[in-house]
Design a protein around this motif. Structure first.
Motif, PDB file in Angstrom:
ATOM      1  N   ALA A 137      29.627  52.950   0.944  1.00  0.00           N
ATOM      2  CA  ALA A 137      28.538  53.501   1.750  1.00  0.00           C
ATOM      3  C   ALA A 137      28.819  54.959   2.102  1.00  0.00           C
ATOM      4  CB  ALA A 137      28.359  52.673   3.018  1.00  0.00           C
ATOM      5  N   ARG A 140      28.175  57.136  -0.897  1.00  0.00           N
ATOM      6  CA  ARG A 140      26.732  57.349  -1.074  1.00  0.00           C
ATOM      7  C   ARG A 140      26.278  58.524  -0.211  1.00  0.00           C
ATOM      8  NH1 ARG A 140      22.226  56.623   1.650  1.00  0.00           N
ATOM      9  NH2 ARG A 140      20.269  56.051   0.592  1.00  0.00           N
ATOM     10  N   VAL A 188      24.777  49.508   1.446  1.00  0.00           N
ATOM     11  CA  VAL A 188      24.033  49.643   2.695  1.00  0.00           C
ATOM     12  C   VAL A 188      23.029  48.504   2.859  1.00  0.00           C
ATOM     13  CG1 VAL A 188      22.502  51.137   4.031  1.00  0.00           C
ATOM     14  CG2 VAL A 188      24.296  52.148   2.604  1.00  0.00           C
TER      15      VAL A 188
END
Length: 246
Positions: A137, A140, A188
Motif C-alpha cells: 500500500a 502504491r 488497499v
C-alpha cells in the motif's frame, strides 16, 4: 555473505560490513562465566594452606558442573546473540532464525526520486516482513507521488498512466506501472491477490518501482545532461528551429 546462525563472519544487518561476529549462547556463556568464577578463586587459593587445596579443587569442580547445568535454565534454548566486530551492534537469533533486526533484502531507492518518495520506500521496506499488504500500500502511494514528479496530476494513477501511454510510453514501462497499480490497489481494497501468502510478490514491487524511476526519471535526466554538456548552444538552437520548438 548473508547472515547465518553460528557463522563466524557475515554481512552485518546494521552496518552492512562483512565482519567477524562474536556469539553468545547458553553453551559458550556458561563456559565463559565458569572461567571467570575459577579465576576469582585463584587469588583466594594463594592464601589457603596446601592441605586444603584438594578440598577447594573438589568444590570448584562440583560447583562448575552445577553452574553449567543450572545456567541453561536462565538462557532460553535456541537463543543466541551475535555482536558485530565492526559496529558493535547485536543481532538476536532464535532457533537459527534472526529475529532482530528484521532481515531486509530490499534494494536502496533510486537516488533520483524525491525525498518524500524515498521515505515512503524505506518505510515500506521496514514493514515488509511483518505486513506485505501494508508495504505494498505504501509503494502504491510512492508510485502516485512518482507520477506527480514526472509531471502528471498524481491524483488518479490509472489516468496518469493513460496519458503517458498516449504520449508514447513504452509498453514495457506501462506494464510495470499497471502491475504496481493493480497490486497496490488490491492491498488497499482486497480482491483476488492474497499478499499475506505471497510476500515474495511484495518484495519484487520494490524493484519494479526502482525500474520505473530509472526509465522515467534517471535515464531522461542523464540524457538531458549529456546533451547539454556536449551539444553547443548554437547547435541546440538550430535543432529547435528545425523542429519548430519555441
Amino acid at each position: 555473505m548473508l547472515p547465518e546462525q553460528g557463522s563466524s563472519k557475515f554481512q552485518c544487518p546494521h552496518c552492512g560490513v562483512l565482519a567477524t561476529q562474536r556469539w553468545f549462547n547458553a553453551g559458550n556463556a556458561s563456559g565463559v562465566v565458569a572461567e571467570i568464577y575459577n579465576h576469582i578463586f585463584l587469588d583466594y587459593r594463594k592464601n589457603v594452606d596446601e592441605y586444603y587445596q584438594r578440598e577447594v579443587a573438589s568444590f570448584l569442580k562440583s560447583s562448575d558442573h552445577d553452574f553449567r547445568r543450572n545456567f541453561m535454565n536462565y538462557v532460553p534454548k535456541g537463543f543466541s546473540v551475535a555482536t558485530c566486530s565492526s559496529c558493535s551492534e547485536s543481532s538476536l537469533w532464535v532457533n537459527e532464525e534472526m529475529k532482530y533486526p528484521k532481515p531486509n533484502s530490499v534494494a536502496e531507492p533510486n537516488a533520483d526520486l524525491d525525498e518524500d518518495i524515498k521515505e515512503l520506500y524505506l518505510e515500506a521496506a521496514s514493514i515488509l516482513q511483518d505486513s506485505p499488504k501494508g508495504s505494498t500500500a505504501l509503494l502504491r502511494l510512492a508510485l502516485q507521488k512518482l507520477l506527480k514528479q514526472v509531471g502528471k496530476n498524481g491524483k488518479n494513477i490509472n489516468k496518469d498512466i493513460g496519458e503517458l501511454v498516449t504520449e508514447g510510453l513504452s509498453p514495457k514501462i506501462q506494464k510495470a506501472l499497471d502491475l504496481l497499480r493493480v497490486i497496490g490497489n488490491n492491498a488497499v481494497h482486497p480482491g483476488q491477490i492474497n499478499l499475506d501468502d505471497y510476500s515474495g510478490v511484495a518484495l519484487k514491487l520494490f524493484n519494479i518501482l526502482n525500474f520505473i524511476a530509472e526509465e522515467l526519471i534517471t535515464k531522461p535526466k542523464e540524457l538531458d545532461s549529456l546533451y547539454d554538456d556536449l551539444i553547443p548552444e548554437e547547435t541546440q538552437e538550430h535543432i529547435k528551429q528545425r523542429d519548430n520548438v519555441v
